[in-house]
Design an enzyme around this catalytic site. Structure first.
Site, mmCIF file in Angstrom:
data_model
loop_
_atom_site.group_PDB
_atom_site.id
_atom_site.type_symbol
_atom_site.label_atom_id
_atom_site.label_comp_id
_atom_site.label_asym_id
_atom_site.label_seq_id
_atom_site.Cartn_x
_atom_site.Cartn_y
_atom_site.Cartn_z
ATOM 1 N NE ARG A 171 -7.565 -12.490 2.353
ATOM 2 C CZ ARG A 171 -6.525 -12.070 3.076
ATOM 3 N NH1 ARG A 171 -5.313 -12.536 2.828
ATOM 4 N NH2 ARG A 171 -6.692 -11.183 4.038
ATOM 5 C CG ASN A 211 -6.768 -7.022 -3.445
ATOM 6 O OD1 ASN A 211 -7.221 -7.581 -4.456
ATOM 7 N ND2 ASN A 211 -5.559 -7.253 -2.980
ATOM 8 C CB SER A 255 -3.407 2.650 4.709
ATOM 9 O OG SER A 255 -2.366 1.817 5.199
ATOM 10 C CB THR A 279 -2.733 -10.219 1.397
ATOM 11 O OG1 THR A 279 -2.991 -10.873 2.650
ATOM 12 C CG2 THR A 279 -4.042 -9.807 0.741
ATOM 13 C CB ILE A 283 -0.969 -0.004 1.199
ATOM 14 C CG1 ILE A 283 -1.918 -1.207 1.122
ATOM 15 C CG2 ILE A 283 -1.765 1.304 1.249
ATOM 16 C CD1 ILE A 283 -2.741 -1.277 -0.160
ATOM 17 C CB CYS A 339 -9.025 -3.097 0.057
ATOM 18 S SG CYS A 339 -8.758 -4.774 0.686
ATOM 19 N N GLY A 355 -13.081 -8.254 8.457
ATOM 20 C CA GLY A 355 -13.751 -7.352 9.387
ATOM 21 C C GLY A 355 -14.716 -6.404 8.709
#
Length: 337
Positions: free
Chosen positions: A238, A319, A125, A187, A18, A157, A216
């Site tokens: 995922r 994302n 972020s 990720t 990010i 995201c 979340g």
């Protein structure tokens, strides 16, 4: 209060996925000056990973690491390597906004370390740990930010993708209850090969498994759309793609609606943050998108049994880049306060 006419001086704490994409995006903003980045990695490595990106391609600028700086064409950006944000020289360099993208300093106590160091405002972020920190999704609830807010969360995201759909459905039809699933690119918080992890599913090889895990976003949605508080739950799957994800939202509504009425409400809400799409797209088509959420009108559907209806809607998001562009919009908004 930040002066409306001046250039806003920004620092980035954490130069991961990010942080680097925020750097790329902010560099093109005329009213923003990137003054510094802070990361524990050697500047040579930071420069290489900024220039070459497996998901988003080569950065079309000259990038050189030299004497604890990054030279971007002829622009110099300072590089620090400090574990404790309180020790960073933000006061000395007159930093207006810190983008906190380490994923570590997401509490009020942690983010406040940047304020102690002299920064005027911090934008996290990631979801914040405390509800006392305002959580915003641009073009949904970002106007709740005021000049006195020193720490702000730009949510996640997935929340940035989910929130526009929830906002539209709640506003136009009312949500009774529902559930969401994000089919999400893998990720760095997963294992490349089977290896220990506190989440036993994330412990399994990311590039060859569908990995059910938590998100979340469903619980956090109430911080962005208060009317939806407690109405949703959800999970993540995922999957083995580098970036590019999709949210499926399944709800029961207070008011009866048709597919056409739902799609029309979504189309009316379209903005720079929320794209209305009528094409039959797949995940690779939205990689690099600047929209936080891309509503897929072709996938809207309804199931009815004995007069009871369930409504399903879908939105895509990169994302990485979708989220980063939403965060940059928040930075620009804060710069005008």
């Amino acid at each position: 209060m930040l002066a409306k006419s001046k250039t806003i001086r920004v620092a980035i704490n954490g130069f991961g996925r990010i942080g680097r994409l925020v750097f790329r995006a902010l560099l093109s903003q005329k009213n923003i000056e990137i003054v510094a980045v802070n990361d524990l990695t050697h500047p040579d490595t930071l420069a290489h990973l900024l220039k070459y990106d497996s998901a988003h391609g080569e950065f079309k600028k000259k990038v050189v690491a030299k004497d604890n700086t990054l030279m971007i064409d002829k622009k110099k950006v300072l590089v620090f390597s400090e574990k404790d944000p309180a020790n960073l020289p933000w006061a000395e360099h007159n930093i207006d906004i810190v983008v906190e993208s380490t994923g570590r300093f997401v509490s009020e106590e942690g983010a406040s370390l940047h304020l102690q160091a002299g920064a005027k405002r911090v934008i996290i972020s990631a979801p914040a740990k405390q509800k006392t920190i305002k959580t915003v999704v641009y073009n949904v609830n970002h106007k709740i930010i005021n000049a006195e807010d020193k720490i702000i969360s730009a949510a996640s995201c997935t929340t940035n993708c989910l929130a526009p759909m929830v906002h539209v459905l709640e506003k136009n039809f009312g949500i009774l209850h529902g559930t969401m699933v994000t089919v999400h690119a893998y990720t760095a918080d997963q294992r490349l090969q089977d290896a220990p992890h506190s989440d036993l599913r994330r412990a399994r090889a990311a590039a060859c498994n569908i990995v059910p895990t938590t998100t979340g976003a469903a619980k956090a949605i109430g911080l962005v759309v208060p009317e939806a508080t407690g109405k949703l739950n959800g999970m993540a799957l995922r999957v083995p793609v580098l970036t590019g994800s999709i949210v499926e939202l399944c709800v029961a509504l207070e008011k009866d609606a048709t597919v056409e009425q739902i799609n029309q409400a979504m189309k009316k809400a379209a903005s720079a943050s929320f794209r209305y799409c009528e094409d039959e797209i797949v995940s690779s088509d939205i990689v690099g998108s600047e929209h936080g959420s891309i509503f897929d009108s072709k996938l809207t559907n309804i199931i009815e049994v004995d007069g009871n209806k369930l409504y399903k809607v879908y939105a895509w998001y990169d994302n990485e880049s979708s989220y980063v562009n939403q965060l940059v919009r928040v930075v620009n908004y804060c710069a005008k306060l």
